[in-house]
Write an enzyme that holds these catalytic residues in place. Structure first.
Site, PDB file in Angstrom:
ATOM      1  N   ARG A 262     -12.540  -5.515   4.952  1.00  0.00           N
ATOM      2  CA  ARG A 262     -12.781  -5.995   5.490  1.00  0.00           C
ATOM      3  C   ARG A 262     -13.327  -6.673   6.780  1.00  0.00           C
ATOM      4  NH1 ARG A 262      -9.586 -10.645   6.324  1.00  0.00           N
ATOM      5  NH2 ARG A 262      -7.165  -9.261   4.776  1.00  0.00           N
ATOM      6  N   HIS A 266      -9.753 -12.910   4.911  1.00  0.00           N
ATOM      7  CA  HIS A 266      -9.685 -13.230   3.470  1.00  0.00           C
ATOM      8  C   HIS A 266     -10.052 -14.134   3.408  1.00  0.00           C
ATOM      9  CE1 HIS A 266      -7.916 -12.334  -0.360  1.00  0.00           C
ATOM     10  NE2 HIS A 266      -7.374 -13.803   0.070  1.00  0.00           N
ATOM     11  N   TYR A 275      -2.107  -9.941  11.901  1.00  0.00           N
ATOM     12  CA  TYR A 275      -1.863  -8.954  11.421  1.00  0.00           C
ATOM     13  C   TYR A 275      -2.526  -6.971  11.474  1.00  0.00           C
ATOM     14  CZ  TYR A 275      -5.187 -10.631   7.808  1.00  0.00           C
ATOM     15  OH  TYR A 275      -5.577 -11.291   7.373  1.00  0.00           O
TER      16      TYR A 275
END
Length: 365
Positions: A262, A266, A275
């Site tokens: 990805r 998200h 993160y």
């Protein structure tokens, strides 16, 4: 993290755009087909880019990006037969494109003007599922119904049907997915479980969810699993084609783990910089699914520069249409909330609908 030299990873097109052989899988399409895949990849990314921009400008409430996962979706989507049925998550915009769904219809849900925006039966493409993993049970139940309808293993092309359930690596930790695996296995259901392992379940890496590669879980449930380079549209198409045929002929379920990444957030409510490291994203940019197909087409001189210019122009026109149609979507009629809840309207719902209509009329007045 898997290595692209991993012998268990099915790959037919390298990140540099070079065709390679695999002992078990092959892509039988010609260069014209690959050029068509390139067009699909570019246009599905443009749908995603425009929708993300529309959300940033306040035109959509939220958007789930597919950036970086285009090959997984186009490769598998183009392997589907017309009678096959798809149960998506909320990110399968490329598969929707392959099923002939107008991308503008996808915006209805994310703008909040409709509960879906399309008729699933018209495209054999189910409604987007927000509940993580729930669609795998829906798909398994539908596949069991296909068996009852004698639409599997007959040998009749156009009748035998496979079902595909899309989900992400995060969903594999959900009970629904594992329950679907059990039911599909014991009933020998004609379903292909297609996991897009983009390596991040929102902010949790795959390493926090499993000790073994995800595709190996299939063995514990009694059906085959395979890991494919999810950024290789040719390999994804080849692997999915075989799994779908296996399902249609009555050989039961399969699990495909499309190992991808990805590249974006998200959803548009997420900040991935909190993160994951930027160098990880930069490494994956070198494996861009669109660029490797472009490199191949140039390597073999399959198309000329005019082809790429035409695709870019088509993408620009598509983006402009999506912007225009999104802003022109009418506000929903609140009374429609009560439609299609049941096959027949109940007295309780009718009373609630009338009460809402009366209140709205008072507010307007």
């Amino acid at each position: 993290m898997a290595d692209f030299a991993d012998p268990e990873l099915v790959q037919l097109l390298t990140p540099e755009g070079e065709r390679i052989e695999h002992p078990d899988y092959r892509f039988d399409g010609d260069d014209e087909t690959i050029a068509g895949f390139y067009r699909d990849l570019v246009l599905s990314r443009r749908i995603d880019t425009e929708a993300t921009a529309l959300q940033r400008h306040g035109e959509l409430g939220i958007w789930a990006s597919l950036l970086g996962q285009e090959a997984s979706q186009i490769g598998s989507g183009r392997a589907l037969a017309p009678q096959d049925f798809v149960f998506p998550t909320y990110r399968e915009h490329g598969v929707a494109w392959c099923r002939g769904l107008d991308p503008a219809a996808l915006l209805h849900l994310f703008r909040g003007v409709d509960q879906s925006g399309w008729d699933p039966a018209a495209y054999n493409f189910g409604l987007y599922t927000i509940v993580i993993g729930a669609q795998t049970l829906h798909a398994t139940g539908y596949a069991m119904g296909v068996q009852l309808d004698d639409a599997v293993g007959t040998g009749e092309q156009g009748r035998d049907t496979a079902v595909v359930a899309y989900f992400g690596d995060g969903a594999t930790s959900q009970g629904d997915v594992n329950e679907a695996f059990v039911w599909a296995s014991v009933t020998n259901a004609p379903v292909v479980f297609f996991c897009q392992n983009n390596q991040w379940a929102i902010s949790e890496p795959t390493t926090r969810q499993t000790r073994v590669p995800l595709y190996q879980r299939a063995a514990g449930f009694g059906f085959p699993g395979v890991r494919v380079d999810g950024n290789d549209v040719l390999a994804v198409h080849a692997v999915t084609t075989e799994a779908l045929q296996r399902a249609r002929e009555g050989s039961g379920p399969s699990l495909i783990e499309a190992y991808t990444y990805r590249m974006g957030a998200h959803t548009t409510t997420d900040d991935p910089t909190r993160y994951r490291h930027s160098d990880e994203v930069e490494r994956w940019k070198l494996r861009d699914p669109i660029e490797r197909v472009r490199a191949y087409l140039r390597r073999v001189h399959a198309v000329d520069d005019a082809f790429f210019d035409d695709v870019d122009a088509e993408a620009e026109a598509l983006g402009e249409r999506l912007r225009t149609e999104c802003r022109q979507l009418p506000d929903p009629d609140p009374a429609k909330l009560f439609d299609l809840v049941y096959a027949e309207q109940t007295p309780e719902l009718a009373a609630q609908r009338d009460e809402l209509a009366e209140w709205l009329a008072t507010e307007v007045a």
